[in-house]
Design a protein around this motif. Structure first.
Motif, short mmCIF file in Angstrom:
data_model
loop_
_atom_site.label_atom_id
_atom_site.label_comp_id
_atom_site.label_asym_id
_atom_site.label_seq_id
_atom_site.Cartn_x
_atom_site.Cartn_y
_atom_site.Cartn_z
N LYS A 91 0.81 -1.21 0.00
CA LYS A 91 0.00 0.00 0.00
C LYS A 91 0.84 1.26 0.00
N GLY A 92 2.14 1.11 -0.24
CA GLY A 92 2.99 2.28 -0.41
C GLY A 92 3.59 2.83 0.86
N TRP A 93 3.73 1.97 1.87
CA TRP A 93 4.36 2.42 3.11
C TRP A 93 5.69 1.69 3.31
N GLY A 94 6.49 1.66 2.25
CA GLY A 94 7.76 0.92 2.30
C GLY A 94 8.72 1.44 3.35
N LYS A 95 8.65 2.73 3.61
CA LYS A 95 9.54 3.33 4.61
C LYS A 95 9.30 2.72 5.99
N ILE A 96 8.04 2.58 6.33
CA ILE A 96 7.68 2.02 7.63
C ILE A 96 8.11 0.56 7.72
N VAL A 97 7.92 -0.16 6.61
CA VAL A 97 8.30 -1.58 6.59
C VAL A 97 9.79 -1.73 6.79
N SER A 98 10.56 -0.81 6.15
CA SER A 98 12.02 -0.95 6.26
C SER A 98 12.52 -0.58 7.65
N LEU A 99 11.80 0.28 8.33
CA LEU A 99 12.22 0.67 9.68
C LEU A 99 11.84 -0.36 10.74
N ALA A 100 10.85 -1.16 10.44
CA ALA A 100 10.32 -2.08 11.46
C ALA A 100 11.32 -3.18 11.76
N PRO A 101 11.42 -3.56 13.04
CA PRO A 101 12.37 -4.62 13.40
C PRO A 101 11.97 -5.97 12.83
N ARG A 102 10.67 -6.20 12.68
CA ARG A 102 10.23 -7.47 12.10
C ARG A 102 8.99 -7.23 11.26
N VAL A 103 8.91 -7.93 10.16
CA VAL A 103 7.76 -7.80 9.27
C VAL A 103 7.18 -9.19 9.06
N VAL A 104 5.85 -9.28 9.20
CA VAL A 104 5.21 -10.58 8.97
C VAL A 104 4.10 -10.42 7.95
#
Lengths: 133, 164
Positions: free
Chosen positions: A120-133
């Motif tokens: 949905k275009g929030w790549g910045k948040i995904v890259s900052l997150a310690p874990r992505v599921v």
């Protein structure tokens, strides 16, 4: 499934701890329910206390109780369908605060986020997150 | 036939990523199942709503007879595997190493002591005769060293007018 008066945990280091949803932005399709990746307007209900020493440092508290801010939903208790047909759900609702330019207010994210954000275009948040599921 | 099965296995490995159900241990095929992320950010995958429900009821999979954990605990349906493991044995194997292939090694091993002593004697006599011949050769050439070519002064070598 975030609507009016829903409370969410704030998982960035902006200083907010609990925020309450007051509006879902531009989402007429789902009858006003917000899901992961949707932008919402929130009121800060609980924030970290402001101390003079911390104010000068990088981790300064940027919001206080009663502030109205934009935010993006990063986790929901409601099942969310993935493009491959599987479903994901979390244990709580969580959001990350944004400024007026749709950028993150904090500089860090302290928790797991849904990988649907990237779609949905929030790549910045995904890259900052310690874990992505 | 062997190649076909290998191909099939490869296809399965590359095209499909199978997940394992965290409650029952069942395989979860792509586009199936539910993911549940708990508050401590532990991820649980469920193949079906039955598994999800039992997990959320905090049931113990070790006490539910059809789960993989239970079946493993009570040794259900694994008799064949055990038998197979027992039949395995270490087999001593001979093969050639650097500079000596299997044939030469085998030949050496099958030699008798007599043959070996014979060979040794032969080698000794051969070496002795060679040594003698060498000595004879050495004794002959006793020519004076360095007597060839006209003498040239160093200055000339370095280049007088001729060199220009």
């Amino acid at each position: 499934m975030i609507g009016l008066k829903s409370t969410l945990n704030c998982i960035d280091n902006s200083g907010a701890l609990i925020v309450e949803c007051v509006n879902i932005l531009k989402n007429k399709v789902t009858n006003g329910w917000g899901s992961v990746g949707d932008e919402i307007v929130v009121v800060v209900q609980k924030a970290r206390p402001v101390s003079a020493a911390a104010q000068a440092s990088v981790n300064a508290v940027k919001v206080r109780r009663g502030d109205v801010r934009r935010a993006v939903i990063v986790r929901t208790r409601k099942l969310v369908r993935r493009p491959d047909g599987s479903y994901i759900r979390f244990d709580d609702n969580a959001a990350v605060l944004l400024n007026n330019k749709r950028e993150m207010l904090g500089t860090r994210i302290g928790g797991i986020v849904s990988s649907d954000l990237r779609l949905k275009g929030w790549g910045k948040i995904v890259s900052l997150a310690p874990r992505v599921v | 036939m062997a190649s076909l099965t290998r191909k099939a296995r490869r296809r399965e490995a590359y095209s499909m990523k199978l997940e394992i159900d965290s409650f029952s241990g069942y395989r979860i095929y792509p586009s199936k199942g539910k993911l549940f992320v708990r508050g401590d950010s532990k991820v649980f995958r469920f193949a079906s709503s039955k598994n999800a429900s039992l997990f959320l009821q905090r049931k113990n999979p070790r006490k539910i007879a059809w789960t993989v954990v239970y079946r493993k605990m009570h040794k259900k349906g694994i008799t064949e595997e055990v038998a197979k493991k027992r039949s395995r044995k270490t087999v001593k194997h001979q093969r050639g190493i650097v500079g000596a292939d299997l044939a030469t090694i085998a030949a050496r091993r099958n030699q008798t002591a007599a043959v070996r002593t014979q060979q040794r004697l032969a080698a000794i006599t051969k070496a002795k005769t060679e040594k003698k011949e060498k000595e004879v050769k050495k004794a002959k050439p006793q020519r004076p060293v360095a007597a060839s070519g006209p003498k040239v002064s160093k200055q000339q070598m370095k280049g007088g007018k001729a060199g220009r």
